[in-house]
Design an enzyme around this catalytic site. Structure first.
Site, short mmCIF file in Angstrom:
data_model
loop_
_atom_site.label_atom_id
_atom_site.label_comp_id
_atom_site.label_asym_id
_atom_site.label_seq_id
_atom_site.Cartn_x
_atom_site.Cartn_y
_atom_site.Cartn_z
N GLU A 79 0.89 -1.34 0.08
CA GLU A 79 -0.08 0.11 0.03
C GLU A 79 0.81 1.21 0.01
O GLU A 79 0.52 2.12 0.85
CB GLU A 79 -1.01 0.11 1.15
CG GLU A 79 -2.14 -1.07 1.09
CD GLU A 79 -3.18 -1.04 2.10
OE1 GLU A 79 -3.08 -0.07 3.03
OE2 GLU A 79 -4.06 -1.89 2.06
N GLU A 112 -5.07 -8.48 -0.52
CA GLU A 112 -5.93 -8.04 0.48
C GLU A 112 -7.42 -7.80 0.20
O GLU A 112 -7.75 -7.27 -0.63
CB GLU A 112 -5.52 -6.80 1.19
CG GLU A 112 -4.24 -7.01 2.13
CD GLU A 112 -3.93 -5.74 2.89
OE1 GLU A 112 -4.68 -5.24 3.40
OE2 GLU A 112 -2.44 -5.38 3.07
#
Length: 516
Positions: free
Chosen positions: A196, A320
């Site tokens: 991220e 995810e």
């Protein structure tokens, strides 16, 4: 069984219980089109140093009265082995970009402590580190997937971690590994270069990260017998520009995969996501709608990737995903502990069907997270352990691992709430190396049964078996007082009639059918 041309005619009849109306839906399938392998790694999982996933999950107090090896909890290991967990992603998540691997090796009593600033501000004692994680993977018989520190780390740090794990020779890091008790390298293939990077991994622009990735990837070496599958830190949900920049600026040869993160929020609101167990049909419907958006999301990012990689050499890695609700009342908000209901099981089944149907591009996925965090497979309370409804869906779907996708084409009956509608049924199918056909179907409608009438032309089969995960209410869940309220059970609603398969899906059900 010979893979001859197979025409499957599947009729879905949406039954209106009040007026007994029926809607026929036809699916034509031909096994000659079953060419794409569904990667087993689509069924992967994610375990972060977050809440009670690692500590008090996989890694327990030595005094806890449960079977264990060192401090690894073996009843959890046995449960995950049963569903054939193919890979496990670690150490994060946001934690990955504040984790310095050398703090987690060597004698445990000498390892420095740190504060886990992302998740609850608790002390991380580093007792679970590289060796412990790779021992866990060995016990699980799964591939490790390591996320490296780009946000607060250095190129040298990641390069030396790769050397420590993968080099079978004489070097400073290989020698250090041997001093710490491991003679031979582990040869870890899956490496995430940051996590991220658009957010908690550094708040970078895609242009800056793409250049940074190339630096890190240059020095993450392929050692003899240990080629790396380097995974680029990809987009947050609908950020197509992030994917565009990465695909444009990073040479195809320098990346194995690009990640994508997407969470299903029941309300769609990050500030108040909704309860894991207390919700009405309107919120249930909205959760299903948000979850099914994964199909459009995968399609749109795949279209961007196709512009630069039409041969699909680069994998889309959805590492995810899952349902994210508000935490359970009275628990640490930074620990992300939530219950797991029939609603979660339906999202899991629908999402796995989506990944299967996009198997030409989606090669790895990781449910967040394995134990005690978010949409967990397993919950623990001291010595007690329970398997969630989501776990049982993964148990059903393991039949698709490394089988060939049978493309499906059909129009589902609608499930309608307040004038809004979504498909009531989703499905995927595969044929394994023994010629056995597996079909997984999800009925999202909480009130209507879905009848199936399937003509199997050109296929020699002697019978059908099935398994089902279902419950009367969408917010039913397994508790420590009633851990088996929702389990996988034998499905008796399917039968062979001549060369036809007939079945009836109950409301709120995930069904797996095996044709032999």
């Amino acid at each position: 069984m010979k893979k001859t041309s197979l025409s499957l005619l599947i009729a879905f009849l949406g039954v209106n219980l009040s007026v007994n109306a029926q809607t026929a839906v036809t699916i034509d399938v031909n096994t000659a089109n079953a060419k794409t392998v569904i990667s087993k790694d689509i069924y992967g999982h994610f375990s972060e140093h977050l809440g009670r996933c690692i500590y008090d999950g996989f890694w327990v107090d030595p005094a806890l009265n449960v079977p264990k090896k060192d401090r690894i909890r073996l009843d959890i290991v046995d449960a995950l082995k049963k569903i054939k967990v193919p890979n496990l992603r670690w150490p994060g998540g946001c934690f990955a970009d504040e984790y310095h691997w050398r703090d987690g090796i060597g004698p445990r009593e000498q390892r420095p402590k740190m504060v886990n600033t992302n998740w609850g501000g608790v002390v991380e004692d580093n007792s679970f580190g590289t060796h412990e994680f790779l021992e866990l993977c060995a016990l699980l018989e799964c591939e490790p997937y390591i996320a490296g520190n780009v946000g607060s780390g250095t190129v040298e740090e990641m390069a030396k971690w790769v050397e420590y794990l993968n080099f079978d020779g004489i070097s400073p890091m290989a020698n250090l590994r041997k001093e710490n008790g491991r003679e031979k390298p582990w040869k870890v293939a899956f490496w995430g270069v940051g996590n991220e990077s658009w957010g908690c991994g550094g708040n970078m622009t895609p242009e800056y990260y793409a250049d940074l990735y190339k630096r890190y990837a240059t020095y993450a070496r392929d050692y003899p017998g240990a080629p790396l599958k380097k995974i680029v830190s990809g987009a947050n949900s609908w950020d197509l520009n992030w994917t565009e920049v990465l695909m444009k600026n990073i040479p195809i040869r320098d990346m194995w995969g690009v990640s994508l993160h997407y969470y299903t929020l029941p309300t769609g609101n990050w500030s108040k996501k909704g309860s894991a167990t207390v919700f009405d049909e309107k919120e249930y419907f909205q959760t299903m709608k948000n979850g099914l958006a994964m199909d459009s999301l995968v399609r749109k990012h795949s279209e961007v990737m196709d512009k630069y990689d039409p041969q699909k050499k680069v994998a889309l890695v959805v590492d995810e995903w899952g349902v994210w609700t508000d935490v359970e009342p009275g628990t640490n908000p930074g620990f992300l502990y939530q219950q797991n209901s029939m609603r979660d099981a339906l999202i899991a089944g629908a999402t796995l069907n989506i990944f299967n149907n996009h198997a030409e591009r989606v090669k790895v996925a990781s449910l967040a997270q394995t134990v005690n965090v978010l949409q967990a497979l397993i919950l623990t309370e001291k010595e007690k352990m329970l398997l969630t409804p989501t776990y049982h869906v993964f148990d059903l779907y393991k039949v698709h691992m490394d089988a060939k996708l049978i493309p499906l084409n059909f129009k589902s009956p609608d499930y309608v709430v307040d004038g809004d509608k979504i498909p009531a049924v989703n499905a995927s199918a595969s044929i394994d190396s023994n010629g056995v056909v597996h079909i997984t179907l999800v009925n999202l409608d909480p009130k209507k049964k879905i009848s199936i009438n399937t003509a199997l032309n050109g296929l020699k089969w002697s019978g059908v078996t099935g398994r089902i995960v279902t419950s009367p209410k969408f917010n039913d869940y397994n508790s420590f007082d009633n851990p088996n309220k929702i389990v996988a059970a034998q499905f008796k609603g399917a039968k062979k009639n001549g060369n036809q398969l007939r079945a009836e899906l109950p409301p709120l059900s995930v069904v797996e059918l095996t044709l032999k």
